[in-house]
Design a protein around this motif. Sequence first.
Motif, PDB file in Angstrom:
ATOM      1  N   LYS A 174       0.833  -1.201   0.000  1.00 52.59           N
ATOM      2  CA  LYS A 174       0.000   0.000   0.000  1.00 52.59           C
ATOM      3  C   LYS A 174       0.873   1.259   0.000  1.00 52.59           C
ATOM      4  N   GLU A 175       1.955   1.259   0.771  1.00 52.29           N
ATOM      5  CA  GLU A 175       2.865   2.411   0.782  1.00 52.29           C
ATOM      6  C   GLU A 175       3.512   2.600  -0.588  1.00 52.29           C
ATOM      7  N   SER A 176       3.950   1.524  -1.197  1.00 49.42           N
ATOM      8  CA  SER A 176       4.539   1.614  -2.532  1.00 49.42           C
ATOM      9  C   SER A 176       3.520   2.094  -3.551  1.00 49.42           C
ATOM     10  N   ALA A 177       2.274   1.674  -3.399  1.00 54.06           N
ATOM     11  CA  ALA A 177       1.225   2.090  -4.340  1.00 54.06           C
ATOM     12  C   ALA A 177       0.973   3.592  -4.245  1.00 54.06           C
ATOM     13  N   LEU A 232       9.880  -1.988   4.764  1.00 57.37           N
ATOM     14  CA  LEU A 232       8.786  -1.818   5.708  1.00 57.37           C
ATOM     15  C   LEU A 232       8.674  -0.379   6.185  1.00 57.37           C
ATOM     16  N   TRP A 233       9.790   0.343   6.230  1.00 58.16           N
ATOM     17  CA  TRP A 233       9.782   1.719   6.741  1.00 58.16           C
ATOM     18  C   TRP A 233      10.579   2.615   5.809  1.00 58.16           C
ATOM     19  N   HIS A 234       9.916   3.619   5.254  1.00 57.07           N
ATOM     20  CA  HIS A 234      10.562   4.622   4.408  1.00 57.07           C
ATOM     21  C   HIS A 234      10.619   5.981   5.082  1.00 57.07           C
ATOM     22  N   GLY A 235      10.275   6.033   6.325  1.00 57.44           N
ATOM     23  CA  GLY A 235      10.274   7.313   7.011  1.00 57.44           C
ATOM     24  C   GLY A 235       8.942   8.023   6.869  1.00 57.44           C
ATOM     25  N   PHE A 236       8.871   9.198   7.488  1.00 58.96           N
ATOM     26  CA  PHE A 236       7.652   9.985   7.424  1.00 58.96           C
ATOM     27  C   PHE A 236       7.567  10.679   6.062  1.00 58.96           C
ATOM     28  N   GLY A 237       6.347  10.793   5.561  1.00 56.48           N
ATOM     29  CA  GLY A 237       6.122  11.443   4.287  1.00 56.48           C
ATOM     30  C   GLY A 237       4.660  11.414   3.930  1.00 56.48           C
ATOM     31  N   PRO A 266       2.987   9.472   1.754  1.00 54.46           N
ATOM     32  CA  PRO A 266       2.333   8.158   1.779  1.00 54.46           C
ATOM     33  C   PRO A 266       1.961   7.705   3.181  1.00 54.46           C
ATOM     34  N   LEU A 267       2.846   7.889   4.152  1.00 54.56           N
ATOM     35  CA  LEU A 267       2.528   7.477   5.513  1.00 54.56           C
ATOM     36  C   LEU A 267       1.383   8.297   6.090  1.00 54.56           C
ATOM     37  N   THR A 268       1.364   9.599   5.780  1.00 53.49           N
ATOM     38  CA  THR A 268       0.262  10.444   6.244  1.00 53.49           C
ATOM     39  C   THR A 268      -1.062   9.973   5.677  1.00 53.49           C
ATOM     40  N   LEU A 269      -1.061   9.655   4.378  1.00 62.37           N
ATOM     41  CA  LEU A 269      -2.284   9.149   3.758  1.00 62.37           C
ATOM     42  C   LEU A 269      -2.695   7.814   4.364  1.00 62.37           C
ATOM     43  N   THR A 270      -1.726   6.975   4.677  1.00 61.06           N
ATOM     44  CA  THR A 270      -2.041   5.684   5.289  1.00 61.06           C
ATOM     45  C   THR A 270      -2.700   5.867   6.643  1.00 61.06           C
ATOM     46  N   MET A 271      -2.194   6.787   7.444  1.00 53.56           N
ATOM     47  CA  MET A 271      -2.802   7.040   8.750  1.00 53.56           C
ATOM     48  C   MET A 271      -4.227   7.555   8.589  1.00 53.56           C
ATOM     49  N   ALA A 272      -4.444   8.439   7.584  1.00 53.31           N
ATOM     50  CA  ALA A 272      -5.794   8.942   7.335  1.00 53.31           C
ATOM     51  C   ALA A 272      -6.702   7.818   6.870  1.00 53.31           C
ATOM     52  N   VAL A 273      -6.155   6.919   6.064  1.00 46.42           N
ATOM     53  CA  VAL A 273      -6.934   5.782   5.573  1.00 46.42           C
ATOM     54  C   VAL A 273      -7.382   4.901   6.736  1.00 46.42           C
ATOM     55  N   ILE A 274      -6.474   4.605   7.662  1.00 45.35           N
ATOM     56  CA  ILE A 274      -6.815   3.746   8.794  1.00 45.35           C
ATOM     57  C   ILE A 274      -7.870   4.413   9.677  1.00 45.35           C
ATOM     58  N   ALA A 275      -7.684   5.696   9.934  1.00 46.61           N
ATOM     59  CA  ALA A 275      -8.633   6.405  10.805  1.00 46.61           C
ATOM     60  C   ALA A 275     -10.017   6.458  10.176  1.00 46.61           C
TER      61      ALA A 275
END
Length: 948
Positions: free
Chosen positions: A384-387, A493-498, A500-509
Motif C-alpha cells: 500500500k505504501e509503494s502504491a 517496511l519503513w521509508h520514514g515519514f512522508g 504516503p505514511l500520512t495518507l495511510t494514517m488517514a486511511v486507517i482512521a
Amino acid sequence: MLAILLAHAVTALLAPPCVRVLGRRGFYLLALAPLAGFGWVLAHWNSGQRIDIRWAPSIHLDLALRFDGLASIMSALVLGIGALILAYCAHYFDDDDRQRLGIFAGYLVAFAGTMFGLVLSDNMLLLFTFWEATTVLSFLLVGHHADQLPGRRAALQALLVTGAGGLAMLVGIIMVGQHYRTYLLSELLPRIDPHDWWTGVALVLLLIGALSKSAIVPLHFWLPGAMAAPTPVSAYLHAAAMVKAGVYLVARLAPGFAAVAPWHPMVLGLGVLSMVLAGLRSLQVYDLKLVLAFGTVSQLGFLMVLVGIGTPDAALAGATMIVAHALFKACLFMVVGIIDHGAGTRDLRRLSGLGRREPVLCAIAILAALSMAGIPPMLGFVGKESALTAALGADTLSPSGRIAVTVGIVVGSMLTVGYSARFLWGAFGTKSVAVGAPEPRRRWHPPGAAFLVPPAVLAAASLAAGPGAAWLDRRVRPYAQTLPGAEPPHLALWHGFGTPLTLTMAVIACGLVLFEIRDRIGESASPRLGNADRVYDATLRAMDQLSLRMTGATQRGSLPLNQALILITLIALPTVMLVLGGRTRVPLRLWDSPLQLVIGAIMATMALGATVMRNRLAVVLLVGVTGYGCGVIYALHGAPDLALTQFLVETLTLVIFVLVLRKFPAEITPERTAAFKVRRALLAIGVGAAVAVLGAFAVAARSTEPIWHRIPQAAYQFGGGKNAVNVLLVDVRAWDTLGEISVLVVAATGVASLMFRSRRFGTLPRVADAPGYVPDPDRAYWLPAAGLVAKRDRSMVLAMTTRLLFPTIMVLSAYFFFSGHNAPGGGFAGGLTAGLALVLRYLAGGRYELAEALPVDAGHLLGAGLTLAAGTATGSLLLGAPPLSSAIVELTLPVFGHVKLVTAMLFDLGVYLIVVGLVLDVLRSLGARLDTETAGGATVSRTTQETR
C-alpha cells in the motif's frame, strides 16, 4: 516447464481413482504435483528459460513458453497456493461422495496446470487456449453442486461473461498479431505503435477479455455469484489464480500498450470505480464469503490501477500487491470455510463469541485481515505504501490524473479498512442480539490442527514478508524493470515519514470510522452493485427474444424453405465475389475423353429421373447411381483412392437410406407430391451453375506451378509412403483429418443420442441373451443368430453368402488398412469395408447377429479411435517433433522379410476404429433400435420353437 505441465495433466487423470481409493486423504497425494512445481519455480526464479516448439508455423501455432520475472511471480502463487488448497480440501470435504469428489479433485489439479501454462505462454494464441481452458474448468468447479440451482446459475453466469470476454480478446489477439506479423509477446511489445488507430481498437478488445476475467466493473457481478462454489474453489480461483489472469494480462501488456490512447481511461477509470463501488458493497452484505467476494472485486480494481499506470514504481507496487492479495485473500477464504464447516453458517449476524472459542483461528484471520487493510508490519502495508508513492509520482499521468488516481486509491483503501474490521467483528466478535436480527448459532465443531495449517502458512507468510520486504524486492523487481523509466525505489517496511505514511494514517482512521457507522450504510444507502446482475438477466432475456424472432423468421418448420435459404446464399455470395473480381477469362476443356461425356450424361439422366419418381427406394437408387458415376470419373482421372472411397461411402449411404426408408411407405402419396414449380427449377439450375462456374474460376485462378507436382516425392521423402493421398491424410494435413474424424464421433454420438434417449452406451444383446431362446443341439444354422429371425424373413441364400463373404471382406479390410500407405486404401477405406461387412451380418441375421459379429460398445470404439489419433499427435510433440509428424522404423523379420513401419499407421488405426464405430453406432441406432421400437416394446425375435 513441460514436465510440470505434463505432471499436472497426468495427476488430473489419476485424481478420480486416487480419491476413490484413498478418500479425501488422496488430496495430500495430489498436492505433490503443484508442490514439486513450486519448488522448481523457486529454484529457477527469473531464469529466462524458453521453450519453442514449431507446431504449425504458417498459422503461428507454436508452443512458445517463457519463464521470466512476471511468470515467476504468478507461477509461485498458482502452484504454491494450489498445493495448500489441495491439502485444505482433505479436511474440508467429507467422504460421502467419493465419485464426484474425485472428479472435483481432477478439475482442481487440471486448473492449476492450465493456469501455469497460461502465465508461461509467450504465444498469444497458446495463451488464449489456456485462457479458455481456465474458463471451462472454472465452470465445472463453480458448478460442483450441480443439483443446486444457485450453483448451476453461478457457473453458467461465469462461463457466459468470461467466455464472451475471451472471444472479444481473441479478435483483439488476431488483429494485433496480423497487424504486427507476430503472435509472440516478446516480439510484439517492442513493436507497438501507440499512435496507430488499429492498435487502439485491438487493445480495447484485449482489455474487454482481461476486465471480464478479473471481474472489473461493469463485468464484476459474476464473481459474487460464484461464491456458490465450494470454499476451496473460492480461495483458489477467485482469490489467488483465475481472477488474477486479467491482472496478469494487463501487467504483461503494460510495457508495450501503456501509451496507447484507450489504455488509461479503461484500466485506471474502471479500476478506481471497482475499488470504490465494490468496497462500499462489501460493507452492506452479511454473508462472510460475499464480504470477501466484493472485497476481491475492490482489490482487483486496485491491482488493475497499479499495473496499468505504466511506470516502474507502479509495476513494482502492483507485483507486490499481487503477492500480498493472493496470500491474505486465500487465507481469509479458507478461514470462512472453516467457520462454515464448524458453525454451519456464514451469516455474520448469527456468529458470536467465536474469537474466544477459537483463538488460533482468530489470530490467523487477524493477521490476514491486517494485511488486507494495509496495517504494519504486514506485507499489505508495504504494498500500500509503494502504491501511494507510485500514484503520487506517476509521470505517465497528467497532474489531474495523478490526483484522481490517488484519491481513488485512498477512498478504496478506507473502504478496505472498514470491511476488514467488519469481517473480523462479524466472524469472531461477541455480539448482542439486536431487534429483528437472526438468533446466533450455538453449535460449533472445532477444526483439527491439520485443517488450520494451510491458512496459517499463508498468514505467516504475510507477516514474514513485511519485514522481509528486501528479499521480496529482489524477486519482483525484474518485472518492474521491463517498463520504461527510472529505477524504482526498493521495497521496505519503513521509508520514514512522508505523504504516503500520512495518507495511510488517514486511511486507517477513516476506515475505522466507516466500521463504526456500518449500520448506517445499509442496502438502501447507496446504489446496489447487484444491479449489474439484473442488467445481465435483462440482457439474456433480450437475446432470447432476438433469437426467437430471428428463428421465427428463418426457421418456420418448412424444410423446403430452410433449404431454399441455404441454397440462395450459396448462389448469391460466390456470384457477388466473382462479379467484383478481376478475372474475366476462364479457359475451359469440356472433357478429356468421350467416356467422361457418356458417364456425365448417365449421371444427369439419373438425377432427372430422381425428380419424377414416386417410389422412395427408386429415388435413393437413382441418386446413388450419380455417386457411383462420380467415382468412375475419379478412376478415369487416375485417382483410385478417391474412387475406392467414393464407392464405399456411396454403398454405405445407400444402406443407411434403406434402413431409414423401411419405416416409411414405399410410395410418396399423390397428395404429398409437390407439383412442378418454376421457382424450384430455377433454384436448382442456379445452384448447379454456381457450383460449376465457381469450380471453373477456382481452377483458372492458379498462377504458379501446381503443388501436386511435388506431392508424390514429398510424400515418400517425408511421410515414408508412395500413396500420396494417404500420406496427405495422416501426415501432411493430419490436423484436418483429426478435425474431420472428431466430427464423425460427434455425428455418431448425435444419431445414437436421438435414438437412445434414456441410455446411450452399451452393447447389443447376444444370442444367449435373447428372451425365451432355447438352443437346439439338433439344428445348425449358417449364422449364430439365424434361428432368432422369423421364418418369413429368413433367407438361407443370404445367410450362406454372408457366412462365406464376411471373413473375406474382413481380410480385404485389413489389406486396405495395411497397404494404404503405399497403395490404394488406408484406415478410412479399411474401416468402411469392415463396416460393410457388419452391414451384411446385420441384414442376414438381425440385431443379435450384429452383436455376435462385434460384441463391443460402439462408444468404446469411437473413444479408442479418437484417443489413438490424438495420442499420435501429442506423442510426436513430446518427442520434440511437430505434431503428427511421421517416424519410420525398418525391421527385418524371419517370415515377413524387410518390413517398414511408419508411426502414422497409429493415426490411421484411430481413423479405422472411428469409422467402424460409426457404422456400428448407425446400425445400432437406425437398425436395431428401430427394430425394437417397431415391435412395440416386445422382443422382435421368437424362440427357436416359435420360429420353426
